[in-house]
Structures are given as structure tokens and as C-alpha cells.
Design a protein around this motif. Structure first.
Motif, mmCIF file in Angstrom:
data_model
loop_
_atom_site.group_PDB
_atom_site.id
_atom_site.type_symbol
_atom_site.label_atom_id
_atom_site.label_comp_id
_atom_site.label_asym_id
_atom_site.label_seq_id
_atom_site.Cartn_x
_atom_site.Cartn_y
_atom_site.Cartn_z
ATOM 1 N N ILE A 156 1.026 -1.315 -0.080
ATOM 2 C CA ILE A 156 -0.047 0.115 0.078
ATOM 3 C C ILE A 156 0.869 1.089 0.021
ATOM 4 O O ILE A 156 1.768 1.432 0.787
ATOM 5 C CB ILE A 156 -0.867 0.104 1.130
ATOM 6 C CG1 ILE A 156 -2.032 -1.329 1.126
ATOM 7 C CG2 ILE A 156 -1.825 1.194 1.210
ATOM 8 C CD1 ILE A 156 -2.930 -1.395 2.200
ATOM 9 N N PRO A 157 0.748 2.178 -1.190
ATOM 10 C CA PRO A 157 1.435 3.319 -1.065
ATOM 11 C C PRO A 157 1.308 4.207 0.147
ATOM 12 O O PRO A 157 0.222 4.188 0.704
ATOM 13 C CB PRO A 157 0.890 4.171 -2.236
ATOM 14 C CG PRO A 157 0.505 2.895 -3.306
ATOM 15 C CD PRO A 157 0.067 2.082 -2.176
ATOM 16 N N ILE A 158 2.474 5.088 0.350
ATOM 17 C CA ILE A 158 2.176 5.870 1.739
ATOM 18 C C ILE A 158 2.271 7.267 1.127
ATOM 19 O O ILE A 158 2.658 7.904 0.540
ATOM 20 C CB ILE A 158 3.354 5.736 2.624
ATOM 21 C CG1 ILE A 158 3.523 4.236 3.141
ATOM 22 C CG2 ILE A 158 3.247 6.539 3.774
ATOM 23 C CD1 ILE A 158 5.061 3.941 3.680
ATOM 24 N N TRP A 159 1.150 7.829 1.789
ATOM 25 C CA TRP A 159 0.875 9.292 1.970
ATOM 26 C C TRP A 159 1.480 9.899 3.369
ATOM 27 O O TRP A 159 1.175 9.193 4.209
ATOM 28 C CB TRP A 159 -0.776 9.618 1.886
ATOM 29 C CG TRP A 159 -1.064 9.917 0.484
ATOM 30 C CD1 TRP A 159 -1.933 10.987 0.208
ATOM 31 C CD2 TRP A 159 -0.973 9.114 -0.929
ATOM 32 N NE1 TRP A 159 -2.322 10.872 -1.063
ATOM 33 C CE2 TRP A 159 -1.888 9.718 -1.607
ATOM 34 C CE3 TRP A 159 -0.346 8.084 -1.187
ATOM 35 C CZ2 TRP A 159 -1.877 9.187 -3.088
ATOM 36 C CZ3 TRP A 159 -0.364 7.592 -2.363
ATOM 37 C CH2 TRP A 159 -1.213 8.261 -3.287
ATOM 38 N N VAL A 160 2.226 11.014 3.230
ATOM 39 C CA VAL A 160 2.851 11.451 4.486
ATOM 40 C C VAL A 160 2.159 12.755 5.022
ATOM 41 O O VAL A 160 1.810 13.591 4.286
ATOM 42 C CB VAL A 160 4.410 11.627 4.346
ATOM 43 C CG1 VAL A 160 4.766 12.492 5.538
ATOM 44 C CG2 VAL A 160 5.023 10.553 4.106
ATOM 45 N N MET A 161 1.610 12.707 6.272
ATOM 46 C CA MET A 161 1.268 14.050 6.818
ATOM 47 C C MET A 161 2.230 14.336 8.018
ATOM 48 O O MET A 161 2.784 13.334 8.553
ATOM 49 C CB MET A 161 -0.173 13.896 7.519
ATOM 50 C CG MET A 161 -0.395 12.572 8.492
ATOM 51 S SD MET A 161 -2.105 12.450 8.933
ATOM 52 C CE MET A 161 -2.135 10.737 9.538
ATOM 53 N N GLU A 162 2.208 15.401 8.518
ATOM 54 C CA GLU A 162 2.979 16.151 9.238
ATOM 55 C C GLU A 162 4.577 15.822 8.956
ATOM 56 O O GLU A 162 5.150 15.393 9.944
ATOM 57 C CB GLU A 162 2.697 15.601 10.793
ATOM 58 C CG GLU A 162 1.257 15.978 11.409
ATOM 59 C CD GLU A 162 0.953 17.377 11.514
ATOM 60 O OE1 GLU A 162 2.122 18.255 11.315
ATOM 61 O OE2 GLU A 162 -0.143 17.744 11.766
#
Length: 377
Positions: free
Chosen positions: A201-207
């Protein structure tokens, strides 16, 4: 602008998070729409094609601003993301009502990316409960073309994320995590990233900058960074760290002014991942600072066997450290609030039985009293 391939589309490596838009008179609900529009225009014209909003951002006004700012552009020329607000359990039976309202607020016939918002200990049971029909409804919207890609964001533990994946993983196309070099070990971000990598699952980054905390560094850390990459900015190190993590496709930054936006776009003109030596040095230095700034709990659990109230002391110390080191925030209150009342720090009776067996000689009773006072629970 760097672009990352996601399925059959190209996404800008940097996305504009619309959680920290400029506001008027310090009022988070009063977005400065003129300044926000200027930022959106600059982002769009300089290669950013991913815009992230949510039901609760800016007291419900972020989606409205997103709709106003983006509707001037051809709909197929940008990607818009928003989320179902399950961080508030009272919304669980309102998925259709909320989704329809979000389309209206954002002035769009569909969302490119749609997320289950903030999967964590306090809502995982409701998210998985079929009586609310959230998953089924969102899947139907995807089948109808009103959601192009379905995913989730998570602040919960590795175990909670695994539960969500066990239930819905085959339908999840991406996951948004709080991921940065401070949280790599501190918030088990490395384990969470590995779990998603294993699941494909591709990772989206927050913070990526930890709410701005990583936009500056201590003298010691800054000296170490400068010795390795003299030309790199301190915020740039946070982004270069993320360019080094396998599986990271989208990095969202909640930029509050044009200066931040221009600087971050400039960083994302190049892809310059850290060497293994640079990455190891950075994480080691930051881990040392985290240990210095918090209580030195090693989670040996000697304390729990001597607590007449059966409090989860190591877990509470970890949350205390999180709250103290980051100057507050929502993570610790959210996590403690999801615990049964009898496990919260206010239930410490100050007997100090735990302190008598603590190898680190932590004054646990004082920590519990302070933590309870800070949280107001």
C-alpha cells in the motif's frame, strides 16, 4: 516539481495540505480567503496538483475554501482529496449526508481521493461495525465514479492499523501516516511504514515537519546536519528524509504562508534522498534528543506488577513524553480519551509502589498528577 507515479497517474511529490491555511485575527475558523487563494494559485502554477482538505479543518471551512479556490481550474487538471470524519464517533451514522455535503462544499462531482479519517483506538470498532455501513457506502461511491481512489489515514497503533487492513485492506489503495524523522522511532512510524510496504500500500505522509517543530533544529543537531549537507535547509532535511523512505508517494505539508510554500516547492524541484550514513546519523541524533527531553522509560513493565490500580504505566509515560516534547497537540488527549476511565492517569493513588521497582528511578506518581492536570481528565 518531482512527480511520483501512482497507478496510471502522475502526482506531484509535494501536496498542499489545507489544514493550516492563513487565518484572520488568529481565528482558525476564519480563513483569509484572499491569501489562501494566492497560495493555491501559486501552488497550482508551480506544479502542485494534489490538494488535501477535510470536513473538520478550519472548523468546517477548509472544504469551502478548497471549492472556491480550485473551481476556476479545469477539474481534470488537479487531484482533490477529502475524508469521512470518523474521528468524531457521532458522525458514524451520517456517511451519506456528509459525503453529499462535501461534494457541494468542494464544488465538485467527484473526489479523486477519499479517506477514512484518523483510524485509531477510539473509533476502530465503529469503523468496522457493519451497522453503520460506512465501508459499503464508500465502496458504492467508488463504483459510481464519485470516488476515484479509496484509502485511509491513521494515528493509531500498529495493531489498530493491522485490524483495519485485515478487514478492508484489499480495497485500500493508499494510507496516510504521520511520518517524519522524529516519529520514526518515537511514534513507531518505521513499523507502520513497514506494515504498509509489506501490504503493498503506497504511503501518503502527513506532518512531515511535525506541525513546524522540525522547521528548526537545536544547535547540536544543526551542526551535525550542516557538516553533512552545508547547503541544505533544516526543513529540507525533513523532506529529504521522506524522499529516502520506500513506498512514500505523496508528502502533504500544511503550509500557512507564501514563504513556506515557495521554500517547500523549491525543495521539491529535486529528488535528493539521504545516504544510509546521513539517515542513520539524523535518526540517531534525534532519538538522543527525544530521550533527553522525556522520561527515560524502557517499558520493562516492572511498575505494572506493583500498581494496585493496574494502570498501563509504560503506555501512559510514552503519551506523557509525546505531549511534553511536542508542546501539546491532539495525539495524547485522543489516545488517553480512548482508554477506559479506570486506566487513565487520574486514577493513580500516589502509593509509589511503582517507583520502588523502577530501574530508571522515574517519579511516576508526580508524572501521573501532572499529566492528568494537563489533559483535564
Amino acid at each position: 516539481m518531482i512527480y511520483r507515479k501512482f497507478q496510471d497517474i502522475q502526482l506531484s511529490g509535494l501536496g498542499l495540505g489545507m489544514m493550516r491555511l492563513p487565518v484572520l485575527n488568529g481565528d482558525d475558523g476564519a480563513v483569509d480567503e484572499t491569501a489562501a487563494a494566492e497560495m493555491v494559485d501559486y501552488a497550482y502554477k508551480n506544479g502542485i496538483n494534489y490538494f488535501d482538505t477535510a470536513w473538520g479543518y478550519h472548523n468546517g471551512n477548509s472544504e469551502l475554501v478548497a471549492g472556491k479556490c480550485l473551481s476556476k481550474y479545469p477539474r481534470e487538471s488537479y487531484y482533490l482529496a477529502t475524508k469521512f470524519p470518523g474521528y468524531d464517533n457521532s458522525n458514524m451514522d451520517k456517511v451519506e449526508e456528509i459525503f453529499e455535503k462535501q461534494l457541494e462544499k468542494c464544488q465538485t462531482p467527484y473526489f479523486d481521493f477519499y479517506l477514512f479519517h484518523n483510524v485509531y483506538e477510539g473509533n476502530i470498532d465503529d469503523y468496522l461495525d457493519p451497522k453503520f455501513g460506512i465501508f459499503e457506502y464508500l465502496l458504492k461511491q467508488k463504483e459510481n465514479g464519485r470516488i476515484k481512489h479509496l484509502g485511509f489515514s491513521a494515528h493509531g497503533s500498529v495493531e489498530v492499523i493491522q485490524r483495519f487492513l485485515d478487514a478492508y485492506g484489499k480495497h485500500m489503495e493508499f494510507c496516510q501516516l504521520q511520518l517524519n524523522y522524529m516519529d520514526w522511532h518515537f511514534q513507531s512510524a518505521q513499523e507502520k511504514a513497514a506494515l504498509l510496504q509489506k501490504a503493498g500500500i503506497p504511503i501518503w505522509v502527513m506532518e512531515p515537519l511535525r506541525g513546524g517543530k522540525l522547521a528548526k533544529a537545536s544547535e547540536e543537531l544543526n551542526a551535525a546536519l550542516q557538516s553533512m549537507r552545508p547547503e541544505e535547509t533544516v526543513p529540507g532535511w525533513a523532506f529529504r528524509f521522506l524522499q529516502s523512505i520506500p513506498g512514500v508517494t505523496m508528502v502533504l505539508s500544511g503550509m500557512s504562508n507564501m514563504e513556506q510554500l515557495k521554500a517547500n516547492i523549491a525543495t521539491y524541484e529535486t529528488d535528493e534522498p539521504l545516504t544510509q550514513e546521513e539517515l542513520d546519523t539524523l535518526v540517531k541524533k534525534v532519538d538522543e534528543e527525544v530521550v533527553k527531553g522525556g522520561l527515560p522509560c524502557t517499558a520493562c513493565h516492572y511498575c505494572t506488577s506493583h500498581c494496585p490500580k493496574k494502570l498501563p504505566i509504560p503506555e501512559l509515560i510514552a503519551l506523557y513524553n509525546e505531549h511534553k516534547l511536542t508542546g501539546g497537540g491532539f495525539i495524547a488527549p485522543m489516545a488517553v480519551g480512548s482508554m477506559p476511565e479506570e486506566q487513565r492517569p487520574a486514577n493513580c493513588i500516589g502509593c509509589k509502589g511503582c517507583e520502588q521497582v523502577c530501574p530508571q528511578q522515574i517519579k511516576i506518581s508526580e508524572m501521573m498528577k501532572e499529566f492528568s492536570s494537563k489533559l483535564g481528565m
